[in-house]
Design a protein around this motif. Structure first.
Motif, short mmCIF file in Angstrom:
data_model
loop_
_atom_site.label_atom_id
_atom_site.label_comp_id
_atom_site.label_asym_id
_atom_site.label_seq_id
_atom_site.Cartn_x
_atom_site.Cartn_y
_atom_site.Cartn_z
N CYS A 35 80.37 22.16 13.25
CA CYS A 35 80.06 23.25 14.17
C CYS A 35 81.13 24.32 14.00
CB CYS A 35 80.06 22.76 15.62
SG CYS A 35 78.80 21.56 15.98
N GLU A 40 78.67 25.71 20.50
CA GLU A 40 77.74 24.92 19.68
C GLU A 40 78.16 23.45 19.68
OE1 GLU A 40 76.22 24.45 15.05
OE2 GLU A 40 77.86 25.83 15.49
N ALA A 41 79.44 23.20 19.58
CA ALA A 41 79.94 21.83 19.57
C ALA A 41 79.56 21.08 20.84
CB ALA A 41 81.45 21.82 19.39
N ARG A 44 75.79 20.39 20.92
CA ARG A 44 75.38 19.33 19.99
C ARG A 44 75.90 17.96 20.42
NH1 ARG A 44 75.45 21.55 13.91
NH2 ARG A 44 74.27 19.63 13.60
#
Length: 151
Positions: A35, A40-41, A44
């Motif tokens: 990522c 985003e991390a 996810r």
């Protein structure tokens, strides 16, 4: 070596590529997720948690635009599901205040990224070897034998 799921959060494309290549060369991370930013991390990781497919290790860059690595770390370590994932901070900063902030936020380790490519590869390989082969968790197969050195 068996599959080892590594979640790499790194905004610098060159560093990410170097780390991914190092892991591949050393038979780590048959399942590597990368990522490029903190938001985003976290998204996810929540999806992975919902699927029951958590990574074995998170490598998390400290200095990222937007949501910083320390912010991501704090959210990981206060989440009832995610907090058990070993999280290693990566940074070019050797500043004691950065190291202390990360350790106080429950990072499992802190690695200073070196400008020397060979040294960075050695550090990444070492930390992954530790978390994959040397560290013993109670949920690992044969953990008692491993812990007692009978493996």
């Amino acid at each position: 070596m068996s599959a080892f799921k590594i979640f790499l959060v790194e905004d610098n494309a060159d560093h990410a590529r170097l780390i991914a290549d190092t892991l591949k060369e050393n038979a780590f991370a048959t399942d590597l997720v990368h990522c490029g930013c903190g938001r985003e991390a976290l998204d996810r990781l929540q999806v992975a948690a919902a699927k029951g497919s958590l990574p074995d290790l998170i490598l998390l860059d400290l200095n990222m635009p937007g949501l910083s690595g320390i912010d991501v770390l704090r959210r990981i370590k206060t989440d009832g599901v995610l907090r058990v994932i070993p999280t290693v901070m990566l940074s070019t900063s050797p500043a004691p205040s950065d190291i202390q902030a990360c350790l106080s936020a429950h990072a499992n380790s802190y690695i200073c990224k070196s400008a020397d490519i060979d040294e960075l590869e050695r550090k990444v390989t070492g930390v992954c070897t530790y978390w994959h082969e040397i560290n013993v968790s109670a949920g690992a197969p044969n953990w008692e034998e491993t812990l007692c050195g009978r493996r």
